[in-house]
Design a protein around this motif. Structure first.
Motif, PDB file in Angstrom:
ATOM      1  N   SER A 268     -18.697  13.376 -28.626  1.00 56.09           N
ATOM      2  CA  SER A 268     -17.257  13.395 -28.391  1.00 56.09           C
ATOM      3  C   SER A 268     -16.672  14.775 -28.670  1.00 56.09           C
ATOM      4  O   SER A 268     -15.802  15.259 -27.930  1.00 56.09           O
ATOM      5  N   GLY A 269     -17.127  15.432 -29.747  1.00 63.16           N
ATOM      6  CA  GLY A 269     -16.633  16.765 -30.063  1.00 63.16           C
ATOM      7  C   GLY A 269     -17.004  17.782 -29.002  1.00 63.16           C
ATOM      8  O   GLY A 269     -16.194  18.636 -28.624  1.00 63.16           O
ATOM      9  N   ILE A 270     -18.237  17.688 -28.489  1.00 62.61           N
ATOM     10  CA  ILE A 270     -18.668  18.595 -27.427  1.00 62.61           C
ATOM     11  C   ILE A 270     -17.833  18.368 -26.171  1.00 62.61           C
ATOM     12  O   ILE A 270     -17.409  19.325 -25.494  1.00 62.61           O
ATOM     13  N   SER A 271     -17.566  17.121 -25.849  1.00 62.38           N
ATOM     14  CA  SER A 271     -16.784  16.805 -24.655  1.00 62.38           C
ATOM     15  C   SER A 271     -15.356  17.308 -24.780  1.00 62.38           C
ATOM     16  O   SER A 271     -14.794  17.879 -23.834  1.00 62.38           O
ATOM     17  N   ILE A 272     -14.743  17.095 -25.942  1.00 59.20           N
ATOM     18  CA  ILE A 272     -13.375  17.569 -26.152  1.00 59.20           C
ATOM     19  C   ILE A 272     -13.312  19.090 -26.058  1.00 59.20           C
ATOM     20  O   ILE A 272     -12.412  19.656 -25.417  1.00 59.20           O
ATOM     21  N   ALA A 273     -14.274  19.763 -26.701  1.00 59.38           N
ATOM     22  CA  ALA A 273     -14.310  21.226 -26.635  1.00 59.38           C
ATOM     23  C   ALA A 273     -14.477  21.702 -25.197  1.00 59.38           C
ATOM     24  O   ALA A 273     -13.860  22.701 -24.776  1.00 59.38           O
ATOM     25  N   ALA A 274     -15.306  20.998 -24.420  1.00 61.17           N
ATOM     26  CA  ALA A 274     -15.518  21.382 -23.015  1.00 61.17           C
ATOM     27  C   ALA A 274     -14.238  21.215 -22.200  1.00 61.17           C
ATOM     28  O   ALA A 274     -13.901  22.072 -21.367  1.00 61.17           O
ATOM     29  N   ILE A 275     -13.514  20.123 -22.428  1.00 61.50           N
ATOM     30  CA  ILE A 275     -12.273  19.901 -21.681  1.00 61.50           C
ATOM     31  C   ILE A 275     -11.240  20.968 -22.019  1.00 61.50           C
ATOM     32  O   ILE A 275     -10.587  21.530 -21.119  1.00 61.50           O
ATOM     33  N   VAL A 276     -11.088  21.276 -23.308  1.00 60.64           N
ATOM     34  CA  VAL A 276     -10.096  22.286 -23.712  1.00 60.64           C
ATOM     35  C   VAL A 276     -10.471  23.656 -23.152  1.00 60.64           C
ATOM     36  O   VAL A 276      -9.613  24.395 -22.641  1.00 60.64           O
ATOM     37  N   THR A 277     -11.767  23.999 -23.224  1.00 60.37           N
ATOM     38  CA  THR A 277     -12.205  25.290 -22.684  1.00 60.37           C
ATOM     39  C   THR A 277     -12.018  25.352 -21.177  1.00 60.37           C
ATOM     40  O   THR A 277     -11.524  26.349 -20.628  1.00 60.37           O
ATOM     41  N   GLY A 278     -12.412  24.277 -20.488  1.00 63.26           N
ATOM     42  CA  GLY A 278     -12.230  24.240 -19.041  1.00 63.26           C
ATOM     43  C   GLY A 278     -10.770  24.330 -18.644  1.00 63.26           C
ATOM     44  O   GLY A 278     -10.414  25.026 -17.680  1.00 63.26           O
ATOM     45  N   ALA A 279      -9.907  23.638 -19.396  1.00 56.98           N
ATOM     46  CA  ALA A 279      -8.474  23.702 -19.107  1.00 56.98           C
ATOM     47  C   ALA A 279      -7.946  25.117 -19.280  1.00 56.98           C
ATOM     48  O   ALA A 279      -7.149  25.607 -18.459  1.00 56.98           O
ATOM     49  N   ALA A 280      -8.405  25.818 -20.328  1.00 50.65           N
ATOM     50  CA  ALA A 280      -7.940  27.183 -20.574  1.00 50.65           C
ATOM     51  C   ALA A 280      -8.381  28.122 -19.468  1.00 50.65           C
ATOM     52  O   ALA A 280      -7.580  28.916 -18.942  1.00 50.65           O
ATOM     53  N   ILE A 281      -9.649  28.046 -19.077  1.00 52.59           N
ATOM     54  CA  ILE A 281     -10.181  28.984 -18.078  1.00 52.59           C
ATOM     55  C   ILE A 281      -9.578  28.723 -16.703  1.00 52.59           C
ATOM     56  O   ILE A 281      -9.120  29.647 -16.014  1.00 52.59           O
ATOM     57  N   ILE A 282      -9.569  27.453 -16.285  1.00 51.71           N
ATOM     58  CA  ILE A 282      -9.082  27.141 -14.937  1.00 51.71           C
ATOM     59  C   ILE A 282      -7.581  27.376 -14.836  1.00 51.71           C
ATOM     60  O   ILE A 282      -7.078  27.849 -13.812  1.00 51.71           O
ATOM     61  N   SER A 283      -6.827  27.055 -15.894  1.00 49.43           N
ATOM     62  CA  SER A 283      -5.394  27.336 -15.880  1.00 49.43           C
ATOM     63  C   SER A 283      -5.135  28.834 -15.789  1.00 49.43           C
ATOM     64  O   SER A 283      -4.232  29.286 -15.072  1.00 49.43           O
ATOM     65  N   PHE A 284      -5.943  29.634 -16.482  1.00 49.25           N
ATOM     66  CA  PHE A 284      -5.790  31.092 -16.426  1.00 49.25           C
ATOM     67  C   PHE A 284      -6.109  31.617 -15.028  1.00 49.25           C
ATOM     68  O   PHE A 284      -5.364  32.441 -14.475  1.00 49.25           O
ATOM     69  N   VAL A 285      -7.203  31.134 -14.439  1.00 47.67           N
ATOM     70  CA  VAL A 285      -7.579  31.573 -13.092  1.00 47.67           C
ATOM     71  C   VAL A 285      -6.499  31.190 -12.084  1.00 47.67           C
ATOM     72  O   VAL A 285      -6.131  31.984 -11.206  1.00 47.67           O
ATOM     73  N   SER A 286      -5.943  29.981 -12.226  1.00 50.42           N
ATOM     74  CA  SER A 286      -4.905  29.540 -11.306  1.00 50.42           C
ATOM     75  C   SER A 286      -3.646  30.393 -11.440  1.00 50.42           C
ATOM     76  O   SER A 286      -3.003  30.725 -10.439  1.00 50.42           O
ATOM     77  N   SER A 287      -3.298  30.756 -12.665  1.00 48.98           N
ATOM     78  CA  SER A 287      -2.104  31.577 -12.868  1.00 48.98           C
ATOM     79  C   SER A 287      -2.299  32.988 -12.329  1.00 48.98           C
ATOM     80  O   SER A 287      -1.357  33.607 -11.819  1.00 48.98           O
TER      81      SER A 287
END
Length: 388
Positions: A268-287
């Protein structure tokens, strides 16, 4: 559990007669007089509505200080009841106390509006919300146990954040990118707090629920941002402002993901960390990219949800994975109609779009049935009984 269900299992050979009797005995011991509690609840509701009606009818005739005193005494009395219920288990300690907590929090929030009415004062909405959050967060977080409080606190946190941002725009003031980035990162901070406290607290289930609600707010917010990024292009200044916000978010969210992984090395911790990291990177790329092309915007959107889907498979979140498949399928269908927009004037275009839509729906259904993880509650087995 109903007698009918037990008989079905017994006739199907799933359980034997002795097991069926033990289930009946257990359910009999655990049953609660729901009818009695329902009548008590209706009676309490009628009393409360009667008191409210009497007060409302004579509101202007009651001195302001008397109203404020009664309001404060109600909050104090409920706090005393919560203190008395704190060591109790079962229905009183787990459910009634949370109801009292919720009512106390609502009374505390309305007290500020009552205070402003009596003394004829006014202030921006975010100020009483922030004071309420600072005063009542310790009470809610230190004593809450159920989903009612675990939902109330993140919702209040985001309500305060939205009020602050709304006040800036109402005043025609441009907040710095750092302020906006910190305010929009509050779900990540709440998620990190839930992960850390869930590791050490005896109320692990409560903190896990807070983490689930915070993660839901984060995922929904990023998904909405990715959709709006593809609707229209702003000015160069606004695009630069959004890019600066995303850059700060990338740093904050990546650090939070690293801490989540540090405190929780389980699936669960790995999954949460992956979602937060993915959200940060993809949101940055989109912006940075500000994609106006439907295909590019759809790829970024689906890439983010693919990260969520992988995390769901890794942690065995079956319902989450099926929801992700449905969202991606819906985005593909929307993209299909976006690309076929020029063909809608002809019957062939509509037929092709319809066939593709049906194919996407069928593929999504088979994918959700085939790849969806099995239902499992094996993760953090100690959490299941921590609130019993």
């Amino acid at each position: 559990m109903s007698e009918r269900k037990i008989n079905i299992w017994l006739n199907a050979g799933v359980i034997d007669g002795a097991t069926a009797q033990r289930i009946r005995d257990y359910e009999s011991d655990q049953s609660r007089p729901l009818g009695l509690w329902s009548l008590i609840g209706l009676g309490a509701l009628a009393i409360g509505l009667g008191i409210i009606s009497l007060v409302a009818a004579n509101w202007d005739d009651i001195p302001g200080m008397v109203r404020l005193t009664v309001h404060g005494l109600l909050i104090s009395g409920l706090c005393g009841a919560i203190y008395r219920l704190q060591p109790r288990k079962g229905f009183l300690g787990l459910y009634l106390k949370d109801i009292f907590l919720f009512v106390t929090a609502v009374l505390g929030l309305t007290f500020f509006g009552h205070l402003g009415q009596v003394y004829q004062t006014s202030s921006p909405l975010w100020q009483p919300l922030l004071i309420w959050l600072l005063l009542f967060s310790p009470l809610l977080l230190l004593t809450g146990r159920g989903w009612l409080i675990s939902l109330l606190w993140p919702a209040s946190l985001m309500g305060t954040a939205i009020s602050v941002l709304g006040w800036y725009f109402e005043q025609s003031k441009a907040p710095s990118s750092l302020i906006v980035a910190v305010i929009t990162s509050l779900p990540v901070f709440a998620l990190l707090l839930a992960v850390v406290m869930g590791k050490w607290s005896e109320r692990a289930v409560f903190w896990r629920q807070i983490g689930q609600f915070a993660l839901t707010i984060l995922v929904a917010g990023v998904g909405f941002k990715l959709i709006t990024d593809g609707l229209a292009l702003g000015t160069r200044e606004s695009n630069q402002f959004l890019s600066d916000i995303a850059a700060v978010q990338l740093l904050l969210w990546s650090a939070a993901a690293l801490l989540v992984y540090f405190y929780n090395r389980a699936a669960s911790g790995i999954s949460i960390a992956a979602i937060v990291t993915g959200a940060a990177i993809i949101s940055f790329v989109s912006s940075i990219a500000q994609p106006s092309a439907p295909v590019v915007n759809a790829i970024l959107f689906m890439a983010f949800w693919a990260v969520v889907g992988w995390s769901a498979i890794h942690s065995g979140w079956r319902n989450v994975f099926q929801a992700v498949v449905a969202i991606i399928a819906l985005r593909l269908i929307i993209l299909n109609f976006q690309l076929a927009y020029d063909l809608f004037s002809s019957g062939i275009g509509l037929i092709i779009a319809g066939l593709i839509t049906i194919a996407i729906a069928m593929a999504a259904y088979r994918l959700s049935r085939t790849l969806a993880p099995e239902k499992s509650s094996a993760e953090e087995p100690n959490e299941q009984g921590s609130d019993q």
